[in-house]
Design a protein around this motif. Structure first.
Motif, PDB file in Angstrom:
ATOM      1  N   SER A  75     103.934  16.218  20.385  1.00  0.00           N
ATOM      2  CA  SER A  75     103.922  15.058  19.490  1.00  0.00           C
ATOM      3  C   SER A  75     105.135  14.174  19.739  1.00  0.00           C
ATOM      4  O   SER A  75     105.031  12.953  19.768  1.00  0.00           O
ATOM      5  CB  SER A  75     103.925  15.518  18.028  1.00  0.00           C
ATOM      6  N   ASP A  79     105.066  10.297  20.992  1.00  0.00           N
ATOM      7  CA  ASP A  79     105.706   9.229  20.225  1.00  0.00           C
ATOM      8  C   ASP A  79     106.721   8.467  21.075  1.00  0.00           C
ATOM      9  O   ASP A  79     106.764   7.242  21.066  1.00  0.00           O
ATOM     10  CB  ASP A  79     106.398   9.796  18.985  1.00  0.00           C
ATOM     11  N   GLU A  82     104.981   6.441  23.653  1.00  0.00           N
ATOM     12  CA  GLU A  82     103.956   5.580  23.065  1.00  0.00           C
ATOM     13  C   GLU A  82     102.614   5.777  23.747  1.00  0.00           C
ATOM     14  O   GLU A  82     101.945   4.841  24.191  1.00  0.00           O
ATOM     15  CB  GLU A  82     104.393   4.121  23.082  1.00  0.00           C
TER      16      GLU A  82
END
Length: 170
Positions: A75, A79, A82
């Motif tokens: 995760s 993030d 992107e």
């Protein structure tokens, strides 16, 4: 059709892959993600075997949709870059989980060897590294100061570590 390096074609063929192979996908597989095309072609195959490799142990790969939600690193990488990462396969006798991002890069996470690694900048490169036993690149998340790499502890600033900025550049 997904392009495979010549060096691993016989390994895929021995596992039952053939040009034009298509299998149905579970509805949970994200249809707009590149993982859907790869799992449609290779889903259900158990490719390769454990053993000595060129730089490290070579591995097996079992293609299928069985994601593990426990990996916070995935995760965080998604993030930071992107991008969406989708589960692709398990490897090394189930001790590694492989994830594909929207750019086609393959990452691995393992509870046995903590951390996350870039296995290949493309699916083909990742398959060659995993099946022939070539090392990927260790990543150091901004939230960490060190990464474990084949028995070594690499600290931030070590040139062997691939940084997030390096990945963003391509």
């Amino acid at each position: 059709m997904t392009t495979l390096p010549t060096a691993v074609l016989p390994i895929f063929t021995a596992a039952g892959w053939f040009v034009g192979r298509k299998v149905p996908l579970t509805p949970a597989v994200p249809t707009g993600h590149p993982v859907a095309a790869i799992l449609s072609e290779f889903g259900g195959l158990n490719v390769g075997e454990l053993g000595p490799g060129i730089e490290c142990a070579r591995s097996d790969i079992v293609f299928g949709w069985f994601p593990h939600e426990a990996y916070e690193e995935i995760s965080e990488i998604g993030d930071l870059l992107e991008t969406d990462l989708a589960y692709l396969a398990e490897a090394h006798n189930g001790h590694q989980s492989l994830y594909l991002d929207r750019e086609g890069r393959v990452f691995d996470v393992s509870p046995v060897a903590p951390g996350i690694r870039l296995v290949g900048r493309s699916f083909g490169e990742a398959m060659e590294r995993i099946l022939l036993g070539r090392k990927g690149s260790p990543l150091l998340l901004p939230s960490l100061d060190k990464v474990y790499w084949y028995g070594e502890v690499l600290l931030r600033g070590n040139p062997q570590i691939l940084g997030i900025e390096d990945l963003r550049k391509g």
